[in-house]
Design a protein around this motif. Structure first.
Motif, short mmCIF file in Angstrom:
data_model
loop_
_atom_site.label_atom_id
_atom_site.label_comp_id
_atom_site.label_asym_id
_atom_site.label_seq_id
_atom_site.Cartn_x
_atom_site.Cartn_y
_atom_site.Cartn_z
N TYR A 133 0.79 -1.27 0.00
CA TYR A 133 -0.24 0.03 0.08
C TYR A 133 0.88 1.36 0.10
O TYR A 133 0.62 2.34 -0.68
CB TYR A 133 -0.88 0.05 1.19
N GLY A 134 1.94 1.19 0.95
CA GLY A 134 3.00 2.26 0.69
C GLY A 134 3.48 2.50 -0.52
O GLY A 134 3.90 3.78 -0.74
N GLU A 135 3.85 1.54 -1.32
CA GLU A 135 4.34 1.79 -2.77
C GLU A 135 3.09 2.04 -3.72
O GLU A 135 3.54 1.80 -4.84
CB GLU A 135 5.10 0.51 -2.89
N GLY A 136 1.93 2.15 -3.39
CA GLY A 136 0.83 2.65 -4.33
C GLY A 136 0.10 1.27 -4.78
O GLY A 136 -0.25 1.18 -6.01
N ARG A 137 0.11 0.14 -4.13
CA ARG A 137 -0.43 -0.97 -4.69
C ARG A 137 -1.58 -1.64 -3.71
O ARG A 137 -1.19 -1.75 -2.44
CB ARG A 137 0.54 -2.13 -5.23
N ILE A 138 -2.63 -2.27 -4.24
CA ILE A 138 -3.54 -2.87 -3.46
C ILE A 138 -3.17 -4.39 -3.41
O ILE A 138 -3.23 -5.13 -4.65
CB ILE A 138 -4.97 -2.70 -4.04
N VAL A 139 -2.45 -4.94 -2.41
CA VAL A 139 -2.17 -6.38 -2.48
C VAL A 139 -3.07 -7.05 -1.13
O VAL A 139 -2.78 -6.49 -0.09
CB VAL A 139 -0.46 -6.66 -2.32
N LEU A 140 -3.58 -8.07 -1.29
CA LEU A 140 -4.40 -8.70 -0.20
C LEU A 140 -3.29 -9.27 0.79
O LEU A 140 -2.24 -10.11 0.34
CB LEU A 140 -5.26 -9.87 -0.59
N THR A 141 -3.64 -9.22 2.05
CA THR A 141 -3.02 -10.25 3.31
C THR A 141 -3.85 -11.49 3.08
O THR A 141 -4.61 -11.65 2.21
CB THR A 141 -3.08 -9.54 4.39
N ARG A 142 -2.89 -12.42 3.92
CA ARG A 142 -3.84 -13.73 4.09
C ARG A 142 -5.22 -13.69 4.38
O ARG A 142 -6.10 -14.27 3.89
CB ARG A 142 -3.06 -14.72 5.03
N ASP A 143 -5.43 -12.68 5.55
CA ASP A 143 -6.92 -12.47 5.98
C ASP A 143 -7.72 -11.83 4.84
O ASP A 143 -8.90 -12.22 4.59
CB ASP A 143 -6.89 -11.61 6.96
N GLY A 144 -6.96 -11.01 4.08
CA GLY A 144 -7.64 -10.43 2.95
C GLY A 144 -7.94 -11.23 1.90
O GLY A 144 -8.97 -11.06 1.29
N ARG A 145 -7.27 -12.18 1.65
CA ARG A 145 -7.53 -13.34 0.72
C ARG A 145 -9.02 -14.19 1.18
O ARG A 145 -9.79 -14.47 0.38
CB ARG A 145 -6.50 -14.38 0.22
N LEU A 146 -9.17 -14.32 2.42
CA LEU A 146 -10.17 -15.04 2.74
C LEU A 146 -11.39 -14.29 2.67
O LEU A 146 -12.68 -14.61 2.45
CB LEU A 146 -10.37 -15.21 4.51
N LEU A 147 -11.31 -12.82 2.60
CA LEU A 147 -12.38 -11.83 2.48
C LEU A 147 -12.47 -11.23 1.10
O LEU A 147 -12.76 -9.98 0.95
CB LEU A 147 -12.41 -11.05 3.63
N ALA A 148 -11.81 -11.67 0.27
CA ALA A 148 -11.52 -11.09 -1.23
C ALA A 148 -12.86 -10.51 -1.90
O ALA A 148 -12.50 -9.09 -2.25
CB ALA A 148 -10.72 -11.87 -2.07
N ASP A 149 -13.75 -11.43 -2.03
CA ASP A 149 -15.15 -10.61 -2.40
C ASP A 149 -15.65 -9.30 -1.76
O ASP A 149 -16.10 -8.51 -2.45
CB ASP A 149 -16.25 -11.82 -2.37
N GLY A 150 -15.56 -9.47 -0.43
CA GLY A 150 -15.89 -8.23 0.30
C GLY A 150 -14.86 -6.84 0.05
O GLY A 150 -15.38 -5.86 -0.04
N VAL A 151 -13.77 -7.03 -0.01
CA VAL A 151 -12.63 -6.26 -0.33
C VAL A 151 -13.04 -5.56 -1.63
O VAL A 151 -12.78 -4.51 -1.90
CB VAL A 151 -11.35 -6.66 -0.22
N ILE A 152 -13.20 -6.45 -2.66
CA ILE A 152 -13.57 -5.97 -3.98
C ILE A 152 -14.59 -5.00 -3.99
O ILE A 152 -14.80 -4.24 -4.84
CB ILE A 152 -13.65 -7.23 -5.02
N ARG A 153 -15.95 -5.60 -3.53
CA ARG A 153 -17.01 -4.67 -3.27
C ARG A 153 -16.63 -3.32 -2.75
O ARG A 153 -17.31 -2.38 -3.24
CB ARG A 153 -18.03 -5.54 -2.69
N GLU A 154 -15.97 -3.27 -1.93
CA GLU A 154 -15.43 -1.93 -1.22
C GLU A 154 -14.71 -1.06 -1.99
O GLU A 154 -14.94 0.29 -2.13
CB GLU A 154 -14.62 -2.16 0.27
N LEU A 155 -13.82 -1.67 -2.97
CA LEU A 155 -13.20 -1.03 -3.99
C LEU A 155 -13.84 -0.36 -5.29
O LEU A 155 -13.43 0.53 -6.04
CB LEU A 155 -11.95 -1.73 -4.49
N LEU A 156 -14.92 -1.25 -5.52
CA LEU A 156 -15.79 -0.66 -6.35
C LEU A 156 -17.10 0.21 -6.15
O LEU A 156 -17.73 0.79 -7.13
CB LEU A 156 -16.49 -1.98 -7.31
#
Length: 405
Positions: free
Chosen positions: A382-405
């Motif tokens: 994130y500090g380098e300007g990229r969105i990359v999921l953590t392991r916990d983020g991968r478990l909730l990937a669909d929810g993260v994507i909805r937030e980004l859209l």
């Protein structure tokens, strides 16, 4: 007009593409997908466009399938008046592609090369059921130019295989993977399904151990999805089996990631791990990064230069259209800028390479900040300007994507 649908425009009988699509073709790579719709039997969880011998009806034959595909390739060569540079990837899926004679798959691959030209380092993959191949068959495919094979393993637990209605024995998939290596395949994948009713943590751990012991360089692991219209869904509605448990699926995913990471694999897409960058499935990466591909076969989807189309689904209808000299495409759509943005976010966020933060609008960046605070995004990326999921983020990937859209 032929090929008209409420959600798609009519396709010209000759399948002609707009000039702008031809001009843009291949800018992000070009691949070919071949759908082989035949199965010896239907697995209880499967809702793919596949047919057993008794379901095919008239006008479709496994013996004649290669010739029908070659007819679509000839049509493709007429439609693609501006040829892409080379075919970077070929993926043969199904169904069970290896129910076709190996020589038929070899003929189709040679025709793809004749039509567009295979890149010198082209990745050529076929899916296979473990019981449908033997060493001689695998050697024929390798000599023909196939470089990669993806074997449907699902599990080594006999009880799980019975619920999924898989036909192979518990040990056949790892054995087939070893045979593929011995036949000279550069890359071998094993597919796993987790979260099947009745599967224990020990069952899944043994499946992971078997995958690792087989010496493959790629693993795909997917949570069981119960699709409407399948026999598995009907059994669950009747109360014969419990529905999958989300918490159990999360535990299985974490177990897979830990075991595979410890064995030298790295995730590069939420459900896919590889031992090296070269072992990643380049054809799937073509999909996930907005490349172009021509989809051959009934029900196959294609995308060229911002135009997406899909073929008629039944093998008989597919063969009939091609015999009449018409495109098998049922309908098509032009992707808008909004469509492309949405798909770019949905697909790239699932990749370990991530998505540039700058690709998001103001609301999307606010969503990213919220996901970061909750530990779902990698702080350094994130500090380098990229969105990359953590392991916990991968478990909730669909929810993260909805937030980004």
């Amino acid at each position: 007009m032929p090929g008209e649908l409420p959600d798609g425009e009519a396709v010209p009988r000759d399948g002609a593409l707009p000039p702008f699509a031809l001009e843009a073709s291949g800018r992000r790579g070009f691949g070919v997908y071949l759908h082989v719709p035949f199965c010896a039997s239907r697995c209880g969880y499967c809702d793919f466009n596949t047919y057993t011998a008794t379901e095919l009806g008239g006008g479709a034959s496994r013996d004649e399938y290669a010739e029908t595909v070659l007819a679509e390739l000839r049509l493709a060569s007429r439609v693609m008046t501006k040829k892409p540079k080379k075919v970077d990837t070929v993926f043969v899926g199904g169904g069970t592609p290896t129910l076709l004679p190996a020589d038929d798959l070899a003929r189709i691959l040679a025709a793809i090369d004749d039509t567009w030209g295979l890149a010198p380092d082209a990745e050529v993959t076929t899916e296979a059921n473990p019981e449908s191949v033997d060493p001689a068959y695998l050697r024929t495919l390798r000599r023909a130019g196939f470089t990669r094979i993806s074997l449907g393993m699902q599990s080594t637990a006999p009880g799980v295989l019975r619920i999924l209605e898989r036909q192979h024995s518990a040990g056949r998939a790892p054995a087939a993977a070893i045979e593929a290596r011995e036949a000279g395949f550069e890359h071998v994948n094993l597919d796993l399904i987790y979260g099947t009713p009745g599967e224990t943590a020990e069952d899944f751990a043994r499946s992971l151990d078997a995958v690792i012991a087989a010496g493959v360089d790629h693993v795909s692991a997917y949570a069981l999805i119960v699709e409407d219209g399948t026999r598995l869904a009907a059994r669950m509605r009747r109360g014969e089996l419990p529905y999958p448990d989300d918490d159990v699926a999360a535990d299985r995913y974490l177990a897979a990631d830990r075991a595979l990471t410890a064995a030298g694999f790295s995730w590069y897409e939420v459900s896919n791990w590889a031992t090296t960058p070269e072992a990643r499935c380049r054809h799937n990466l073509l999909y996930w990064t907005g490349g172009d591909w021509w989809g051959l076969g009934p029900g196959a989807h294609s995308h060229v230069g911002g135009v997406r189309w899909w073929n008629v689904k039944h093998p008989s209808a597919y063969a009939k259209r091609l015999a009449a000299g018409e495109t098998p495409a049922l309908a098509r759509e032009l992707l808008t800028d909004a469509d492309r943005h949405m798909e770019d976010v949905m697909l790239r966020v699932r990749l370990a390479s991530g998505l540039p933060l700058a690709a998001l609008d103001e609301a999307g960046r606010a969503g990213a900040k919220s996901a970061l605070v909750r530990g779902l995004l990698d702080q350094d990326a994130y500090g380098e300007g990229r969105i990359v999921l953590t392991r916990d983020g991968r478990l909730l990937a669909d929810g993260v994507i909805r937030e980004l859209l």
